[in-house]
Design a protein around this motif. Structure first.
Motif, PDB file in Angstrom:
ATOM      1  N   VAL A   1      77.587 -37.705 -29.470  1.00  9.73           N
ATOM      2  CA  VAL A   1      77.240 -38.053 -28.090  1.00  9.73           C
ATOM      3  C   VAL A   1      77.035 -36.782 -27.260  1.00  9.73           C
TER       4      VAL A   1
ATOM      5  N   VAL B   1      75.398 -45.005 -29.946  1.00 12.48           N
ATOM      6  CA  VAL B   1      75.760 -44.201 -31.116  1.00 12.48           C
ATOM      7  C   VAL B   1      76.487 -45.032 -32.163  1.00 12.48           C
TER       8      VAL B   1
ATOM      9  N   SER C   1      75.397 -45.188 -21.823  1.00 11.95           N
ATOM     10  CA  SER C   1      74.384 -45.749 -22.715  1.00 11.95           C
ATOM     11  C   SER C   1      74.475 -45.140 -24.110  1.00 11.95           C
ATOM     12  N   LEU C   2      74.599 -43.818 -24.174  1.00 13.53           N
ATOM     13  CA  LEU C   2      74.710 -43.166 -25.469  1.00 13.53           C
ATOM     14  C   LEU C   2      76.006 -43.552 -26.176  1.00 13.53           C
ATOM     15  N   ASP C   3      77.087 -43.700 -25.406  1.00 13.20           N
ATOM     16  CA  ASP C   3      78.353 -44.088 -25.988  1.00 13.20           C
ATOM     17  C   ASP C   3      78.251 -45.457 -26.656  1.00 13.20           C
TER      18      ASP C   3
ATOM     19  N   LEU D   1      73.608 -35.158 -28.192  1.00  7.65           N
ATOM     20  CA  LEU D   1      72.492 -35.958 -27.681  1.00  7.65           C
ATOM     21  C   LEU D   1      72.426 -35.909 -26.160  1.00  7.65           C
ATOM     22  N   LEU D   2      73.580 -35.988 -25.513  1.00  3.61           N
ATOM     23  CA  LEU D   2      73.603 -35.940 -24.051  1.00  3.61           C
ATOM     24  C   LEU D   2      73.114 -34.584 -23.553  1.00  3.61           C
TER      25      LEU D   2
END
Length: 315
Positions: free
Chosen positions: A101, A91, A86-88, A104-105
């Motif tokens: 990433v 971003v 999801s973050l990938d 944030l992860l």
């Protein structure tokens, strides 16, 4: 015997034991026992035993193994893969995006577990090799992983916050809540640093063309996939902030939320529970036991120091 002689002798003994590789809590224990015996004699061990019992039976420390269990169950439930994908996607495309990433992860995983070492190990096994394979600088990638993991003791729920609150005899709930703003500020500072560093040193990251997000749906869908993890965070910190549950009760609801999340992702099985029983819990026993021992010794040293210096002054 003057105060500086006692202090110098205690520090020398502590450093000597640590140089021998003695565990931290054991080194402090030996130092405290020696100090009580030298300053108070055998009569001082009554106060010594009472301090140990008072600290070891503190109910708040029950949250430590529960937070560790919550994090371990979530890591095995596939939550990390969902959050990373999801973050990938969220971003976007810019140079050095994997560093962002990673930070944030780390912050999100810190809000879903209480163990920084677990997050560092997880990112080191999964994200770090992927960053190297994509052409990211090895040293800066390792530094980003470690920097991200350093957020976890600050962002609640935090095992370290529970230990500090227990030793300082302050509200554990307020200590956990107090870590939200500093954790967010540090996360923002780390993000600004990596972006500026990559801007001035483009060689730390590959070209944008060779480092793009995989197309796995819209950004809205990626954000929706992260909502179940936010629900688990609410079951822990939301209940504490609203005053509905104590930290220990919130830790128990967090474990329940982790199990529900594993069921939501289709990973809840007998194998996962078996791994939790025979893999997580023995390690929890060691981690929790070490935390309790550190709290006991720290509180013991805190309670014994005023009496020790009073005895030195009177003599």
């Amino acid at each position: 015997m003057t105060w500086w002689m006692v202090l110098s002798g205690a520090l020398t003994l502590l450093l000597f034991l640590m140089a021998l590789g003695v565990p931290l809590f054991a080194a402090f224990l030996v130092m405290n026992v020696t100090g009580v015996l030298v300053l108070f004699g055998p009569a001082g061990f009554g106060l010594f035993a009472n301090s140990i019992y008072t600290t070891a039976t503190t109910s708040v420390l029950a949250a430590v193994p529960l937070f560790i269990a919550m994090g371990e169950i979530m890591f095995r439930s596939g939550t990390m893969e969902v959050l990373f994908d999801s973050l990938d996607r969220l971003v976007g495309r810019f140079r050095g995006r994997q560093y962002v990433v990673c930070i944030l992860l780390s912050a999100i995983l810190g809000a879903l577990s209480g163990a920084a070492m677990a997050v560092a190990g997880l990112l080191g096994r999964s994200l770090f090799p992927a960053m190297r394979a994509r052409g990211y600088d090895t040293q800066f990638s390792a530094g980003t992983v470690l920097a991200g993991a350093s957020l976890d003791p600050i962002i609640p729920p935090s095992v370290l916050a529970i230990l500090v609150a227990t030793i300082a005899d302050v509200s554990t709930g307020k200590m956990l809540i107090a870590g939200i703003i500093p954790g967010l500020v540090l996360t923002g500072m780390f993000l600004v640093y990596v972006v500026i560093r990559v801007y001035f040193q483009p060689g730390l990251a590959p070209d944008i063309a060779s480092d793009v997000a995989q197309e796995k749906g819209s950004r809205f869908a990626a954000g929706v996939k992260m909502l179940p993890s936010a629900f688990v965070f609410f079951m822990v910190m939301g209940l504490i902030i609203l005053g509905i549950a104590t930290p220990t009760e919130a830790a128990a609801t967090g474990v329940l939320g982790a199990l529900l999340l594993a069921a939501f992702y289709g990973r809840l099985s007998v194998k996962l529970v078996t791994e939790a029983m025979f893999t997580i819990f023995p390690r929890e026993a060691v981690s929790s036991g070490s935390c309790v021992n550190i709290c006991v010794i720290a509180y013991l040293q805190q309670s014994q120091t005023p009496f020790a210096f009073t005895a030195i002054a009177e003599s």
